[in-house]
Each structure stands twice: as C-alpha cells, then as structure tokens.
Scaffold this active site. Sequence first.
Site, mmCIF file in Angstrom:
data_model
loop_
_atom_site.group_PDB
_atom_site.id
_atom_site.type_symbol
_atom_site.label_atom_id
_atom_site.label_comp_id
_atom_site.label_asym_id
_atom_site.label_seq_id
_atom_site.Cartn_x
_atom_site.Cartn_y
_atom_site.Cartn_z
ATOM 1 N N HIS A 377 10.222 -8.077 -11.068
ATOM 2 C CA HIS A 377 8.905 -8.273 -10.484
ATOM 3 C C HIS A 377 7.890 -7.308 -11.100
ATOM 4 O O HIS A 377 6.783 -7.704 -11.485
ATOM 5 C CB HIS A 377 9.001 -8.067 -8.975
ATOM 6 C CG HIS A 377 7.704 -8.267 -8.281
ATOM 7 N ND1 HIS A 377 7.179 -9.534 -8.070
ATOM 8 C CD2 HIS A 377 6.808 -7.384 -7.793
ATOM 9 C CE1 HIS A 377 6.003 -9.396 -7.463
ATOM 10 N NE2 HIS A 377 5.753 -8.099 -7.282
ATOM 11 N N ASN A 495 1.881 13.298 -9.523
ATOM 12 C CA ASN A 495 1.557 12.622 -8.258
ATOM 13 C C ASN A 495 0.428 13.340 -7.534
ATOM 14 O O ASN A 495 -0.511 12.715 -7.042
ATOM 15 C CB ASN A 495 2.785 12.565 -7.337
ATOM 16 C CG ASN A 495 3.688 11.401 -7.697
ATOM 17 O OD1 ASN A 495 3.346 10.602 -8.567
ATOM 18 N ND2 ASN A 495 4.836 11.328 -7.042
ATOM 19 N N ALA A 496 0.592 14.671 -7.436
ATOM 20 C CA ALA A 496 -0.411 15.459 -6.710
ATOM 21 C C ALA A 496 -1.793 15.252 -7.345
ATOM 22 O O ALA A 496 -2.793 15.044 -6.641
ATOM 23 C CB ALA A 496 -0.029 16.926 -6.736
HETATM 24 P P1 ADP Z 1 4.238 6.212 -8.162
HETATM 25 O O1 ADP Z 1 4.505 6.007 -9.561
HETATM 26 O O2 ADP Z 1 3.743 5.002 -7.448
HETATM 27 O O3 ADP Z 1 3.451 7.406 -7.868
HETATM 28 P P2 ADP Z 1 6.342 7.740 -6.973
HETATM 29 O O4 ADP Z 1 7.783 7.451 -6.781
HETATM 30 O O5 ADP Z 1 6.003 8.896 -7.762
HETATM 31 O O6 ADP Z 1 5.681 6.415 -7.514
HETATM 32 O O7 ADP Z 1 5.702 7.864 -5.543
HETATM 33 C C1 ADP Z 1 5.997 6.895 -4.553
HETATM 34 C C2 ADP Z 1 4.851 6.785 -3.607
HETATM 35 O O8 ADP Z 1 4.719 7.946 -2.830
HETATM 36 C C3 ADP Z 1 3.550 6.628 -4.277
HETATM 37 O O9 ADP Z 1 3.272 5.260 -4.577
HETATM 38 C C4 ADP Z 1 2.598 7.138 -3.240
HETATM 39 O O10 ADP Z 1 2.244 6.122 -2.337
HETATM 40 C C5 ADP Z 1 3.371 8.192 -2.533
HETATM 41 N N1 ADP Z 1 3.043 9.557 -3.010
HETATM 42 C C6 ADP Z 1 3.686 10.256 -3.950
HETATM 43 N N2 ADP Z 1 3.145 11.482 -4.107
HETATM 44 C C7 ADP Z 1 2.098 11.544 -3.260
HETATM 45 C C8 ADP Z 1 1.123 12.567 -2.950
HETATM 46 N N3 ADP Z 1 1.125 13.751 -3.565
HETATM 47 N N4 ADP Z 1 0.200 12.285 -2.005
HETATM 48 C C9 ADP Z 1 0.197 11.094 -1.367
HETATM 49 N N5 ADP Z 1 1.107 10.082 -1.616
HETATM 50 C C10 ADP Z 1 2.040 10.340 -2.562
#
Ligand code: ADP
Length: 600
Positions: A377, A495-496
């Site tokens: 997907h 991510n942060a």
């Molecule tokens: P992605 O590639 O979508 O970031 P991750 O596995 O790194 O996938 O993160 C999974 C999900 O966790 C993200 O889609 C997001 O919704 C949430 N997330 C991750 N880190 C944060 C953060 N620092 N603040 C808010 N939400 C976060």
Amino acid sequence: MLRSRFLWKLYAGYALLIVVAVGTVGGILAYRLQAAAQEDLRAALRARAALLGELARPALEGEEPAAELQARLGTLGRTLATRLTVIAADGTVVADSDQDPARMDNHAGRPEIQAARAHGAGEARRFSTSLGRSMLFHALPVARGGEVVGFVRTSLPLSPVNPRLAHLRGAIGLGGLASAVLALLLGLWLARRLSGPLARVTAAAEAMAAGDSVRRVPVEADDEVGQLARVLNRMADGARSQMQTIQRDRNQVLAILAGMAEGVVAVDVAERIVHLNEAAAVILRARRQGATGRRVREITRVREVSEALAAALHQGEEVSREIRLPGTSPEQVVRLHAAPLKGEGDLSTGAVAVLHDITELRRLEDVRRDFVANVSHELKTPLTAIGAMVETLLDDPEMERDTRQRFMERIRDQAARLSAMVQDLLSLSRLESSEQPLRREPVELGGLVETLAASLRPEAERRGLSLEVATGDAPLSVYGDPEALRQLAANLLDNALKYTPSGGRVTVRAGRDGGGVTLEVQDTGPGIELQHQERIFERFYRVDRGRSREVGGTGLGLSIVKHVARAHGGAVAVRSAPGQGSTFTVRLPLEGAGGGRGGD
Ligand code: ADP
C-alpha cells in the site's frame, strides 16, 4: 532360625527315623531275649526231667515205695526250685514235690502227658489255678523194654523268669531311650547346621527380592548352598545393573520431556494420565501435582485433548488438529497431535498427545501478512502518483514550463519518499536478519549525538527551531553498531524537528543513568495522545497519516529506533501529552552488555 520350616521338616523325618530304628531294634532285641530265656528254661526242664526219670524209675517199676520217692521229691523240688511230678502209666500221680499225690486228680489227660506218650516228649504252658501263676510243663515217658511204665514231669513258673526279662527289657528300653535322645540331639544340631546357611540365604534373597539392592547372600562354603548363594548374588548384580540402566534411561526420557517446549500428555488404555510434562501443564492450565492417574478431562477445560486421545486410542489413528484455547486473551492457538502407543504384538498400550503452542507463529504470520499489505500500500501511493504525473507530462508536450517544473519536483519528491521508504525497509530487514549481525565496538554516544546535531542544525534553523544538546562531561561509551546507533539518534531527532512547529525547541540530552546510558530527545511539538503512544513504534503506524506524508515520513522511523535499542539490550519509551511536546527516551547498557534482536 528355630522358626525355619525347612529345619523342622528335615528334623521331623530324621526323628521319625531314629524312633522307628530304636523301636525296631529294641523290639527285636526284647523278643529275642525272651525267646532265648524261654529256650534256657525249656532246656533246664528237659535236663531235670531226664534226671527225674532215672530217679523215679525204681518207684515206677515197683522196686521202691512211693512214699520214699515222695519224701525225696519234696527236698529235691525245693532245692531245684522246680516242681517235680511222677505219674504212673495210667495217669495216677505217684509223687509230687509241691502237693500231696493222693489229692491230685488223674493226669493222663494233661496235654504234656499225652504228647509225651505220643511223641516221646511233651511240653505245655498253662495257668495253674492251684499255684495261681503261669507254668511251663515238660513231660518225658519212663520206659522199660519198650513199655511205658510212667511219666515224669518238671515244671517251672514262667514268672520267675519275667523279672530277669523285665530287667533286661528295662535296660534295653533305657539304652534305646538314651541313644534315641542322644541321636535326636545330634540330629537337631546337624539339621541346624544344614538349615542355618539355607535360612540365611533365604533371608538375604527375600531382602533382595523386596528391593534391597545392596544386600548380598553370604557365601559360607563351597557346597551346593554356597553355589546357590553365588548364583543368587550374580543374579542380583545383573538385576541391579539392569535396574540402573532402566533408571538412567527413564531419567533421561523424563529430562527430555521436562525440557521440551512442546507439551506432552500420555495416557494408558483406561485414558488415565501416565505422564504430563510441565509445558503441557502450562498450555492446559492444569496442575501437574496429582495429575497422574486422573483423566485428562478432569484436569483441564480443553475438551479437544481428551477427545483426540480417545480417538487415537480407540481408532488407532493419528489425530492432528489446531485448537483455540478458551478464555485466553490474546487467543492462544495450539497444534494438537495425538497418536496411539503400540506395545508388543501391535497391542494398544495408550496414547500420547503433543501440544505445540503456535500462537506466536500465527501472530508472526499475521504481522508478516499485514506488513506485506502495508508495504504494498505504501509503495503503491507514490508509484501511482509518479505514474500519473509522468502520464500527464507525456500527454501534454505543450505544458507550461513552470507547471512542468512543478510536476518534475513532485515526481522527485515522490521518488525520494520511495527511496527513503526502501532505505528504512532495508535497515529494518538488516536489523532482523541473522545473517548480517550487528557490529560490536565501543561507540562514544556523546560525540555521536554532537556530530549529528551539528549536521542537523542548519535544517533546524531553516525551520525556525532551536536545537540544544546537553551531553555532560562523562564518557558515554556503549558497545554496539555505530551506524545503527547513529540511525537511532537521527530518527528521533528527525521526528522532533519534523513534527515541532516553527518557533519550537528541540533538546537532546545524553547522560549516565545507573548502570546505563540514556539518550533523551525532547521537543515542544504537538505531543501524542496516550492511545497512540504504544502503537507509534509499530511499522507504518502514524498518528496523522497526512501530516507524516507532508513532512516526508515513512512510518518506519520509530520502529527502527525500537529495533536498534532492543538489539543493543536497551529499550525506548515515550512521555507525551497533547499540546505539551514529547520526550523520547532510549536506555542502553553502559558497555552494551549483550541483548538480543527485537521484534515488533
Ligand atoms: P514517520 O516516518 O511517520 O515519522 P515514525 O515511525 O518515525 O514514522 O513515527 C510514527 C508516528 O509517530 C509519526 O507518524 C507521528 O505521528 C508520531 N510521532 C513521532 N515522533 C513524534 C514527535 N516528536 N512528536 C509528535 N508525533 C510524533
């Protein structure tokens, strides 16, 4: 030993023999003695009768008066202690040593006189009423020139003989008794000597038969009993070593069964449990104690096991099925295989069921299926977008330059997404692969974080974010794969920076914490609701799918973080609340003390 039946059997036979022998010898001796004594008596009577015949001849021939003979007979009879009688040829008593002849009746009819007349000598034994005792009579005819002129008769009571005989008999009896007692005592001693070793052999053999494996039969002599003892000892040694082998084999089998991850339940022909191993008890939620001897359905609610065992037992067929254990959450799945146990002559001796908990297998299958669906997907979306855009570009060669440029940039972005996703998938598969183990070398986490932050700072600034790093002075050395650890820190920082809106702050801290090292990435972003906090570490799980795509997320970043942390023997956790930012914390052992590979 005196309670030994063998002793008394042996002794009883011996005693009977002694008594019979002594009795027989005594009896024969007594009889012979009596016979000899009577023979002596007869000889004496015969001799005296012969002398009396000569003495009575003158009187019988009428040459001497009867009164004279009578007077002499009285004296002679007393001297000889013998009754002497002289009888005329017609039976008239002429003289008698004990009685007056005038008062005596005719003696012609006395058996001894008749016999003397007929055969030349006569003997009779009779109870004399006049003397009141048993008498032995001997009669001889007195003849002159072939004509019988009278008879002489001598008689002695049998009783004077009897005291002597009785005395002899007494002596014989006493002697017989003494020798019998002596022989009996000797026999007892002999029987005890014979039965003693046998009794000791029996006692030792009984102890051995009762299970005393150390006890041995004493070997006292080299005779048959000694040989028997030796044979018994050899048999006991053989039995003991066989028992030890059986015990060792049994212990081995029990150890194997106990160590098996699969549950094993064995029942006998009456469907009663003969063995239930620990794994089976856990799977069936049964207690092992007291399970032996009970029916399977009495110890567990899982009906299928007893049904499968009964089918295997009674139909002699193997049964294989998958069962779901009632009342388990998540539902436990068990593969059940039941087979009959055959003994000698193909006879059924019971049945055995093997239980294999395949819950994890099923879960992994589900995870894999979901993963494949998710990957397909996730790949499909950018590929479809690229396809559509390329199609548009091809369809419209006259497209404006700016629009074409925008299309090209979007195709590039989608390709970058695809590339990032494939990159992340490769990282995950590398982490899960056992063929490419992680490297193990000292990694300075402080330095690693500093370098990473320095490389990301321009991007942070471009987004209007402040990026702070606090690593302290203490060395933060962990033992692991530098590339994997760099990726872990990069994903958290990425991510942060991705999710924190402009004007926010991202703080990275690294420090010692007890026996480990802690890496903390804190942001002032939107935060994560509690219900999502556990799941964000799953592959492809995103709180806000659109937002993730917008910022170029793959949904695999945190999954990689979790894997790397686990592979280094550590763990990752999140502390967050909506609107209050998020703090991701990774704990690693200080010198990377082991740790296995993780899974989702
Ligand atoms: P992605 O590639 O979508 O970031 P991750 O596995 O790194 O996938 O993160 C999974 C999900 O966790 C993200 O889609 C997001 O919704 C949430 N997330 C991750 N880190 C944060 C953060 N620092 N603040 C808010 N939400 C976060």
